[in-house]
Design a protein around this motif. Sequence first.
Motif, short mmCIF file in Angstrom:
data_model
loop_
_atom_site.label_atom_id
_atom_site.label_comp_id
_atom_site.label_asym_id
_atom_site.label_seq_id
_atom_site.Cartn_x
_atom_site.Cartn_y
_atom_site.Cartn_z
N PHE A 101 0.83 -1.21 0.00
CA PHE A 101 0.00 0.00 0.00
C PHE A 101 0.87 1.27 0.00
O PHE A 101 0.60 2.21 -0.74
CB PHE A 101 -0.92 0.01 1.22
CG PHE A 101 -1.72 1.27 1.36
CD1 PHE A 101 -2.83 1.49 0.58
CD2 PHE A 101 -1.34 2.25 2.27
CE1 PHE A 101 -3.57 2.66 0.69
CE2 PHE A 101 -2.06 3.43 2.39
CZ PHE A 101 -3.18 3.63 1.59
N ILE A 102 1.91 1.26 0.82
CA ILE A 102 2.82 2.41 0.88
C ILE A 102 3.49 2.62 -0.48
O ILE A 102 3.64 3.75 -0.96
CB ILE A 102 3.86 2.22 2.00
CG1 ILE A 102 3.16 2.29 3.36
CG2 ILE A 102 4.96 3.28 1.91
CD1 ILE A 102 4.01 1.82 4.52
N LYS A 103 3.87 1.50 -1.11
CA LYS A 103 4.46 1.60 -2.45
C LYS A 103 3.45 2.18 -3.43
O LYS A 103 3.79 3.00 -4.30
CB LYS A 103 4.94 0.23 -2.93
CG LYS A 103 5.63 0.29 -4.29
CD LYS A 103 6.06 -1.06 -4.78
CE LYS A 103 6.78 -0.96 -6.10
NZ LYS A 103 5.98 -0.30 -7.14
N SER A 104 2.19 1.74 -3.29
CA SER A 104 1.14 2.28 -4.16
C SER A 104 1.00 3.78 -3.98
O SER A 104 0.82 4.52 -4.95
CB SER A 104 -0.19 1.59 -3.85
OG SER A 104 -1.23 2.14 -4.60
N CYS A 105 1.11 4.24 -2.72
CA CYS A 105 1.07 5.68 -2.46
C CYS A 105 2.24 6.38 -3.15
O CYS A 105 2.06 7.43 -3.80
CB CYS A 105 1.13 5.95 -0.95
SG CYS A 105 -0.34 5.44 -0.04
N ASN A 106 3.43 5.79 -3.03
CA ASN A 106 4.61 6.39 -3.67
C ASN A 106 4.47 6.42 -5.19
O ASN A 106 4.79 7.43 -5.84
CB ASN A 106 5.88 5.62 -3.28
CG ASN A 106 6.23 5.78 -1.82
OD1 ASN A 106 5.90 6.80 -1.21
ND2 ASN A 106 6.89 4.80 -1.24
N ASP A 107 3.97 5.31 -5.77
CA ASP A 107 3.78 5.25 -7.22
C ASP A 107 2.78 6.32 -7.67
O ASP A 107 2.98 6.97 -8.70
CB ASP A 107 3.27 3.87 -7.64
CG ASP A 107 4.34 2.79 -7.50
OD1 ASP A 107 5.52 3.15 -7.31
OD2 ASP A 107 3.99 1.61 -7.57
N THR A 108 1.71 6.46 -6.89
CA THR A 108 0.68 7.44 -7.25
C THR A 108 1.21 8.86 -7.13
O THR A 108 0.93 9.72 -7.97
CB THR A 108 -0.56 7.25 -6.37
OG1 THR A 108 -0.97 5.89 -6.41
CG2 THR A 108 -1.71 8.12 -6.87
N ILE A 109 1.97 9.11 -6.07
CA ILE A 109 2.58 10.43 -5.90
C ILE A 109 3.47 10.77 -7.09
O ILE A 109 3.39 11.85 -7.67
CB ILE A 109 3.39 10.48 -4.58
CG1 ILE A 109 2.43 10.45 -3.37
CG2 ILE A 109 4.26 11.74 -4.53
CD1 ILE A 109 3.13 10.22 -2.05
N ASP A 110 4.33 9.81 -7.47
CA ASP A 110 5.22 10.02 -8.62
C ASP A 110 4.41 10.25 -9.90
O ASP A 110 4.74 11.13 -10.71
CB ASP A 110 6.16 8.83 -8.81
CG ASP A 110 7.17 8.71 -7.68
OD1 ASP A 110 7.38 9.70 -6.96
OD2 ASP A 110 7.73 7.61 -7.51
N TYR A 111 3.37 9.44 -10.07
CA TYR A 111 2.56 9.53 -11.28
C TYR A 111 1.90 10.91 -11.38
O TYR A 111 1.93 11.55 -12.43
CB TYR A 111 1.49 8.44 -11.26
CG TYR A 111 0.58 8.42 -12.46
CD1 TYR A 111 1.00 7.91 -13.67
CD2 TYR A 111 -0.72 8.93 -12.36
CE1 TYR A 111 0.16 7.90 -14.78
CE2 TYR A 111 -1.57 8.92 -13.46
CZ TYR A 111 -1.13 8.40 -14.66
OH TYR A 111 -1.97 8.39 -15.75
N ILE A 112 1.31 11.38 -10.26
CA ILE A 112 0.62 12.67 -10.27
C ILE A 112 1.60 13.82 -10.43
O ILE A 112 1.36 14.78 -11.17
CB ILE A 112 -0.22 12.83 -8.97
CG1 ILE A 112 -1.36 11.81 -8.98
CG2 ILE A 112 -0.77 14.25 -8.84
CD1 ILE A 112 -2.13 11.74 -7.67
#
Length: 424
Positions: A101-112
């Motif tokens: 989940f934390i990785k998903s947050c990081n991926d989403t932050i990078d994506y946005i």
Amino acid sequence: MICGFCRDPAEFSCNCTSKSSYVCSKHVGNHYKLIGKHEVNQIGRKKILFNPIMKAKLLDKIFLLKTQAKLDMKKTILHANDLITQINKKLNKINNYMINFIKSCNDTIDYIQNLNEEIEEKEFYCPLESLLIMKEPEVLDQIYGPKIKLYPINGKTIECGISTFPHCIFQYTFRALEFSSENEVICNNGTVETKIKTNFNWAGRLLSVGKKFGIYTGGFPASNSAYIIDLESKSINSLPSLHQKRCFHAMTWIDGFPAVLGGCDGEEDLAVVEVYKNGNWEIYPSLTSKKKCFGAISHFSKTYAFGGNIKTEKGKKRLNHIERYENGKWELLTIKLSSNLSIPGIFLLGTNILIFGGGDNDGKMTKDCYIFDDKFMKICKADFELKEPLYFASLNALTLKGEIHYYGTDLNESCRFINLEFNI
């Protein structure tokens, strides 16, 4: 017996009178002074033998108690060790999910953060775009993380409900949307359920777009029709026609635009993909294989298609295919679904994708759930399942207050509004 002089316990008896006399050792001399012929005898305690059978039974019982105590002690230790193992296993599982989940947050932050700061105006915006341009800021309030619940040691130990993030920002809908019967569309915003009579057919597909709109495409017989439905006023207006008539296809978002994928033209299965841009349907790269009755979902800049079935000389064959669209092309992944599957439900589970329900190899509806990790190219069966076997033709989930609601359909074509209460 008691002494006739002092009432202490007697130690001697004498038959000097018609009735036996009893004296203690302190007063035996006094007794001899009495008139009469004395034959004093020491009183002996009566002996009673133990019952040998009962003695053996008692010893056996105690031996059994000792043996059972040893076994119980061993079982207690094994149970405690098993609990520790289970707790550690549960902890590792939840830790892995939370790391994911934390990785998903990081991926989403990078994506946005890597997105352009502006987009061209268009008719329909995908959920993430609607949020970022403040067209639908309510989506922000529906972003929930995993719900950790800690229990006393005498009950459950740890429980973790699945998160609605990042599904809500890539596939968010304000209403769960599906056909409740052949020509009736049903939608639910978590408070009110609305039914809309239409001339549509449930062989077509629905995609929720925006706060109160849904797009309907295809139909039965196969059609190239497309409509926009106002789910509040129940008004229906035509959209430009599809290039390809179709039924039993899939709908999702591709590159931020509403899209239709595959299906059947009434005779042949299709691989054709169309995307609605600037008031018209645009032909996109085709799927790697023709198919119908499959599930599709958008995740970051990718789109996935799962399962489906194809027409064969013997009828139809279900597929275990996974396809991924990225950078303008479709790729058939080497990894396969664990089972041939048609019309499954799909939900974005952190960096993974949850696949559930649908029709299995034998053509039966299933309750099974699977977790797909495309980074490490692996898929595994989840240790939770649906409460009942269902299939999911239109994947319009309502993620409301951290809860996940879908309309699913059973073999009797009865539509259910269900809550996916899955725990890791």
